[in-house]
Design a protein around this motif. Structure first.
Motif, PDB file in Angstrom:
ATOM      1  N   SER A  70       0.754  -1.007  -0.087  1.00 38.02           N
ATOM      2  CA  SER A  70      -0.107   0.101   0.180  1.00 38.02           C
ATOM      3  C   SER A  70       1.097   1.169  -0.064  1.00 38.02           C
ATOM      4  N   LYS A  71       0.466   2.505  -0.187  1.00 39.22           N
ATOM      5  CA  LYS A  71       0.939   3.634  -0.018  1.00 39.22           C
ATOM      6  C   LYS A  71       1.274   3.939   0.621  1.00 39.22           C
ATOM      7  N   SER A  72       1.043   3.353   2.287  1.00 37.52           N
ATOM      8  CA  SER A  72       1.004   4.101   3.732  1.00 37.52           C
ATOM      9  C   SER A  72       2.360   2.536   3.674  1.00 37.52           C
ATOM     10  N   MET A  73       2.186   1.611   3.177  1.00 39.45           N
ATOM     11  CA  MET A  73       3.500   1.061   4.117  1.00 39.45           C
ATOM     12  C   MET A  73       4.999   1.651   2.831  1.00 39.45           C
ATOM     13  N   ARG A  74       4.410   2.130   1.944  1.00 37.97           N
ATOM     14  CA  ARG A  74       5.582   2.578   0.956  1.00 37.97           C
ATOM     15  C   ARG A  74       6.162   3.487   1.367  1.00 37.97           C
ATOM     16  N   GLN A  75       5.309   4.365   2.391  1.00 37.34           N
ATOM     17  CA  GLN A  75       6.269   5.600   3.358  1.00 37.34           C
ATOM     18  C   GLN A  75       7.077   5.275   3.937  1.00 37.34           C
ATOM     19  N   ILE A  76       5.995   4.017   4.600  1.00 35.26           N
ATOM     20  CA  ILE A  76       7.378   2.817   5.846  1.00 35.26           C
ATOM     21  C   ILE A  76       8.430   3.061   5.479  1.00 35.26           C
ATOM     22  N   ASN A 162       2.212  -1.801  12.107  1.00 35.19           N
ATOM     23  CA  ASN A 162       2.947  -2.247  10.872  1.00 35.19           C
ATOM     24  C   ASN A 162       3.888  -3.418  10.937  1.00 35.19           C
TER      25      ASN A 162
END
Length: 211
Positions: A70-76, A162
């Motif tokens: 996901s986009k949020s996981m890519r940011q992490i 996460n």
């Protein structure tokens, strides 16, 4: 219901019932566990129950090239805040998987005997872990059985949001680089589906398992 004898054998997996239950009893010896995983069978039961062996008709798997991030996981991932290690602290990972609080669950299916059995498999290089660290603290991870071309995921935990997903993503990326056929996730859940896992038939799963 097939009751296992002392002999290290299992009935044919197509005899499993509609819930995927194939047999009960037996033990968690290294020999029996290795035969089980190589045959598409895994143990899953609660403390105080006999050992229950499963081979579900539909198997949840993730093909490494189908991983969804996901986009949020890519940011992490981009922040690179956490350190990821492989197979550096198996005992602490399985202990956390066993003991961590899980909302909506009354307890854990990782019994003390199961924990000891997988520690023995780890000593043989079969059971492996992924660790997620924040500074010097273990904050997430997962463990499973490595069959050389298929990794059978068993359990994961997060102390920080996460971090189990991070462990999962890094594992899948490692499996893809090393040309593993798939990651076995055993049974369906929406969390795994969101990461790209899907169900295939037991027949197809066994074909991948046999190589």
């Amino acid at each position: 219901m097939y009751l296992l004898p002392k002999e290290i054998i299992f009935p044919p997996v197509h005899l499993a019932d509609e819930n995927g239950i194939l047999a009960i009893g037996g033990d968690l010896s290294v020999e029996r566990l290795l035969l089980a995983y190589k045959s598409g069978i895994f143990p899953w039961y609660n403390e105080g129950e006999p050992i229950i062996w499963y081979s579900p008709k539909e198997r949840m798997v993730l093909f490494p090239n189908e991983l969804k991030i996901s986009k949020s996981m890519r940011q992490i991932l981009k922040k690179d805040e956490f350190k990821i290690t492989f197979n550096q602290n198996f005992a602490e990972v399985i202990s956390n998987c066993k003991n961590i609080y899980r909302e909506g669950q009354g307890g854990t299916w990782i019994t003390s005997k199961m924990e000891q059995a997988y520690l023995e498999l780890h000593k043989l290089g079969v059971a492996k872990s992924v660790e997620v660290w924040l500074e010097n603290e273990l904050v997430g991870g997962l463990y499973g059985i490595d069959l050389g071309h298929i990794f059978c995921g068993e359990s994961m935990f997060s102390k920080i949001s996460n971090t189990s997903k991070l462990a999962f993503i890094y594992l899948v990326q490692k499996l893809e680089k090393e040309n593993y056929k798939l990651l076995d996730c055993q049974v369906y859940n929406t969390h795994l589906e969101s990461l790209g896992a899907r169900e295939i038939s037991r027949v197809d799963f066994l074909k991948y398992l046999k190589g």
